[in-house]
Design a protein around this motif. Structure first.
Motif, PDB file in Angstrom:
ATOM      1  N   THR A 140       2.213  12.599  11.027  1.00 39.88           N
ATOM      2  CA  THR A 140       0.866  12.343  10.494  1.00 39.88           C
ATOM      3  C   THR A 140       1.047  11.295   9.399  1.00 39.88           C
ATOM      4  O   THR A 140       1.834  11.492   8.486  1.00 39.88           O
ATOM      5  CB  THR A 140       0.205  13.610   9.922  1.00 39.88           C
ATOM      6  OG1 THR A 140       0.833  13.964   8.695  1.00 39.88           O
ATOM      7  CG2 THR A 140       0.282  14.786  10.880  1.00 39.88           C
ATOM      8  N   SER A 141       0.379  10.172   9.521  1.00 42.39           N
ATOM      9  CA  SER A 141       0.614   9.071   8.592  1.00 42.39           C
ATOM     10  C   SER A 141      -0.700   8.510   8.057  1.00 42.39           C
ATOM     11  O   SER A 141      -1.450   7.857   8.777  1.00 42.39           O
ATOM     12  CB  SER A 141       1.398   7.971   9.310  1.00 42.39           C
ATOM     13  OG  SER A 141       1.558   6.870   8.449  1.00 42.39           O
ATOM     14  N   GLY A 142      -0.965   8.804   6.792  1.00 38.94           N
ATOM     15  CA  GLY A 142      -2.212   8.334   6.181  1.00 38.94           C
ATOM     16  C   GLY A 142      -1.916   7.347   5.065  1.00 38.94           C
ATOM     17  O   GLY A 142      -0.830   7.345   4.481  1.00 38.94           O
ATOM     18  N   PHE A 158       0.853  -1.190   0.000  1.00 32.58           N
ATOM     19  CA  PHE A 158       0.000   0.000   0.000  1.00 32.58           C
ATOM     20  C   PHE A 158       0.883   1.233   0.000  1.00 32.58           C
ATOM     21  O   PHE A 158       2.101   1.135   0.187  1.00 32.58           O
ATOM     22  CB  PHE A 158      -0.936   0.002   1.229  1.00 32.58           C
ATOM     23  CG  PHE A 158      -0.214  -0.177   2.542  1.00 32.58           C
ATOM     24  CD1 PHE A 158       0.125  -1.445   2.982  1.00 32.58           C
ATOM     25  CD2 PHE A 158       0.142   0.908   3.319  1.00 32.58           C
ATOM     26  CE1 PHE A 158       0.813  -1.626   4.181  1.00 32.58           C
ATOM     27  CE2 PHE A 158       0.819   0.754   4.519  1.00 32.58           C
ATOM     28  CZ  PHE A 158       1.157  -0.517   4.957  1.00 32.58           C
ATOM     29  N   GLU A 159       0.258   2.384  -0.221  1.00 34.97           N
ATOM     30  CA  GLU A 159       1.032   3.629  -0.213  1.00 34.97           C
ATOM     31  C   GLU A 159       0.701   4.440   1.022  1.00 34.97           C
ATOM     32  O   GLU A 159      -0.454   4.440   1.474  1.00 34.97           O
ATOM     33  CB  GLU A 159       0.700   4.454  -1.452  1.00 34.97           C
ATOM     34  CG  GLU A 159       1.701   4.280  -2.557  1.00 34.97           C
ATOM     35  CD  GLU A 159       1.367   5.156  -3.746  1.00 34.97           C
ATOM     36  OE1 GLU A 159       2.162   6.026  -4.074  1.00 34.97           O
ATOM     37  OE2 GLU A 159       0.299   4.965  -4.337  1.00 34.97           O
ATOM     38  N   GLN A 160       1.717   5.116   1.516  1.00 33.86           N
ATOM     39  CA  GLN A 160       1.493   6.013   2.670  1.00 33.86           C
ATOM     40  C   GLN A 160       1.835   7.439   2.265  1.00 33.86           C
ATOM     41  O   GLN A 160       2.673   7.675   1.387  1.00 33.86           O
ATOM     42  CB  GLN A 160       2.386   5.599   3.836  1.00 33.86           C
ATOM     43  CG  GLN A 160       2.024   4.235   4.414  1.00 33.86           C
ATOM     44  CD  GLN A 160       2.832   3.907   5.654  1.00 33.86           C
ATOM     45  OE1 GLN A 160       4.054   3.985   5.637  1.00 33.86           O
ATOM     46  NE2 GLN A 160       2.160   3.522   6.727  1.00 33.86           N
ATOM     47  N   MET A 161       1.191   8.394   2.907  1.00 36.96           N
ATOM     48  CA  MET A 161       1.558   9.807   2.748  1.00 36.96           C
ATOM     49  C   MET A 161       1.805  10.333   4.159  1.00 36.96           C
ATOM     50  O   MET A 161       0.908  10.329   4.983  1.00 36.96           O
ATOM     51  CB  MET A 161       0.526  10.619   1.965  1.00 36.96           C
ATOM     52  CG  MET A 161      -0.915  10.237   2.184  1.00 36.96           C
ATOM     53  SD  MET A 161      -1.994  10.975   0.953  1.00 36.96           S
ATOM     54  CE  MET A 161      -3.585  10.520   1.653  1.00 36.96           C
ATOM     55  N   GLU A 162       3.050  10.707   4.403  1.00 34.76           N
ATOM     56  CA  GLU A 162       3.455  10.985   5.786  1.00 34.76           C
ATOM     57  C   GLU A 162       4.193  12.298   5.938  1.00 34.76           C
ATOM     58  O   GLU A 162       4.953  12.706   5.057  1.00 34.76           O
ATOM     59  CB  GLU A 162       4.411   9.897   6.276  1.00 34.76           C
ATOM     60  CG  GLU A 162       3.754   8.576   6.516  1.00 34.76           C
ATOM     61  CD  GLU A 162       4.631   7.620   7.328  1.00 34.76           C
ATOM     62  OE1 GLU A 162       4.090   6.674   7.884  1.00 34.76           O
ATOM     63  OE2 GLU A 162       5.857   7.831   7.393  1.00 34.76           O
ATOM     64  N   GLU A 207      -6.155   7.507   9.337  1.00 34.25           N
ATOM     65  CA  GLU A 207      -4.810   8.082   9.411  1.00 34.25           C
ATOM     66  C   GLU A 207      -4.385   8.113  10.869  1.00 34.25           C
ATOM     67  O   GLU A 207      -5.217   8.292  11.756  1.00 34.25           O
ATOM     68  CB  GLU A 207      -4.872   9.511   8.832  1.00 34.25           C
ATOM     69  CG  GLU A 207      -3.681  10.362   9.158  1.00 34.25           C
ATOM     70  CD  GLU A 207      -3.462  11.519   8.195  1.00 34.25           C
ATOM     71  OE1 GLU A 207      -4.056  11.544   7.101  1.00 34.25           O
ATOM     72  OE2 GLU A 207      -2.674  12.405   8.546  1.00 34.25           O
ATOM     73  N   GLY A 208      -3.084   7.951  11.105  1.00 33.67           N
ATOM     74  CA  GLY A 208      -2.582   8.004  12.483  1.00 33.67           C
ATOM     75  C   GLY A 208      -1.823   9.295  12.731  1.00 33.67           C
ATOM     76  O   GLY A 208      -1.059   9.751  11.864  1.00 33.67           O
TER      77      GLY A 208
END
Ligand code: GAP
Length: 422
Positions: A293-295, A187-191, A260-261
């Motif tokens: 912030t990690s989505g 999967f991809e993350q945007m952080e 998101e975390g």
């Protein structure tokens, strides 16, 4: 069909998401993105990058390699602590995450073993000679940022507080991938890793600031506010690096689920990598604290699709925000077999395309069928060229959500759509 089945079917039918390697029976936990899926995903990532990097003065971008020196994962604690407790069914031997297990095996009603921990890191073997070297596909994109902390500080003019933003693929050996793309193995993350002074009060304020920024971002792109909430992690839910953490959760058809975390990582990572920061003005040296912030991109896409899905009798409308919709405008001639209409419509279509507006051409079936198809893929506006257009140089623009129609001068179309997309 329940909502998830309907969305999975629509995603496949219209080219959003396909099971990976489907002609060979698929591959559990992996998904492929079709022509519309890749557009939606790219639009989500672009909007994220705009809001997290381009609009800010205190954040720079970054892109690390997926495979890193395995020492990174030793130091980061992932080899030891990036685990999930699992139970195994004593009769069919299937394994389940404790949180998903229930009392008995859903496959065969068998009894479970006591929970055991399993590491989520995906191993890879590298090299051309034996023995091959073992490394890992990154379990989070984050560590690449930490190990490059000094490179970024020394090469750019960033000063604490500042952030490093990154989007990229992560991999986890998920034992129970499921709920469509919600929990996948790739999967991809945007952080964002945001580095702050090690001061309790200040860092708490910045943490609250990012919580609000992130939930507002989802709302600004159309997610229903009522379906979002924060969930604070109890001690046993927190990742090994987090001192405290909140999830932004979405009320999916399968229940409230992590979107998101927002993690307070303190000095955990930089300390483990033996890195610090020197204030060039005061000469003070310290280990910054990190707010993260990690989505997930795939998870965001799934929740945007679920949230946008609506039915009006037979008609399905994907009410995607126009900023992320794969196509902004569909252009068609009222009648495909009338050359003068088709020519005019094509001229408008090519002109809009040349403005980098994502457009689609459609001349199949009748106008009702075309509206039906565009509603289902979430195209916000349809432009129809009819016989009057040849005379009054106007076209009919139909709005997806209200189904209202307006006559707009062809010469004003560019500004009309630009204004709508602001
Ligand atoms: N660097 C912190 C980190 O990785 P996380 O809570 O484990 O934190 C962050 O993951 C986000 O990545 C999640 O909120 C979710 O959106 C996405 N994510 C995590 N595991 C995932 C999976 N197996 N499939 C899809 N998305 C996932």
């Amino acid at each position: 069909m329940d909502t998830m089945e309907k969305i999975t079917a629509l995603a496949k039918r219209r080219g959003y998401i396909f099971p990976s390697s489907e002609i060979y029976g698929g591959y559990q936990g992996f998904w492929d993105y079709g022509p519309l899926g890749v557009e939606l995903k790219n639009n989500i990532k672009r909007e994220w990058w705009k809001s997290m990097v381009y609009k800010r003065e205190d954040v720079v971008g970054f892109d690390a390699a997926i495979i890193m020196n395995p020492t990174v994962w030793e130091k980061s604690g992932h080899l030891k602590a990036f685990t999930d407790p699992l139970v195994e069914c004593k009769s069919c031997h299937r394994r389940f995450k404790v949180e998903d297990a229930g009392d008995k095996c859903p496959e065969c009603e068998g009894e479970y073993t006591q929970p055991k921990t399993f590491n989520l890191m995906t191993e890879v073997l590298l090299g051309t000679t034996e023995p091959k070297e073992k490394s890992y596909l990154r379990g989070e994109i984050t560590q690449g940022v930490f190990v490059n902390f000094e490179n970024v500080v020394n090469s750019s003019r960033v000063k604490i507080p500042f952030g490093i933003a990154q989007i990229g693929k992560a991999f986890r050996n998920e034992i129970t991938p499921g709920n469509f793309t919600f929990r996948s193995c790739e999967f991809e993350q945007m952080e964002l890793e945001y580095f702050v002074s090690p001061k309790e009060d200040e860092s708490k304020k910045i943490f609250e600031y990012w919580k609000k920024e992130r939930i507002d971002w989802y709302i600004s792109l159309g997610i229903n506010k009522e379906k979002l909430r924060f969930h604070e992690h109890a001690e046993d839910e927190r990742a090994h690096y987090a001192k405290y953490a909140f999830d932004i959760q979405y009320e999916a058809p399968f229940g409230w689920s992590e979107f998101e975390g927002i993690h307070y990582r303190g000095d955990y990572d930089l300390k483990n990598h033996n890195l610090s920061y020197k204030d060039q003005q005061t000469g003070e040296e310290f280990i910054p604290w990190v707010i993260e912030t990690s989505g997930g991109v795939d998870r965001a896409m799934l929740f945007f699709l679920i949230d946008a899905y609506s039915e009006d009798g037979e008609r399905i409308v994907l009410k995607l925000n126009s900023k992320i919709a794969p196509y902004k405008v569909a252009v068609f001639p009222l009648l495909a077999n009338k050359q003068e209409l088709a020519e005019k419509a094509r001229e408008i279509y090519l002109n809009l395309k040349s403005l980098s507006l994502s457009c689609i051409w459609d001349d199949r079936g009748n106008i009702g069928k075309r509206y039906f198809a565009q509603d289902e893929i979430g195209t916000p506006w349809c432009v129809t060229v009819d016989f009057d257009s040849l005379r009054d140089k106007k076209v009919t623009v139909r709005d997806r959500d209200s189904a209202k129609q307006e006559r707009i001068a062809i010469s004003k179309l560019e500004n009309y759509f630009k204004a709508k997309l602001q």
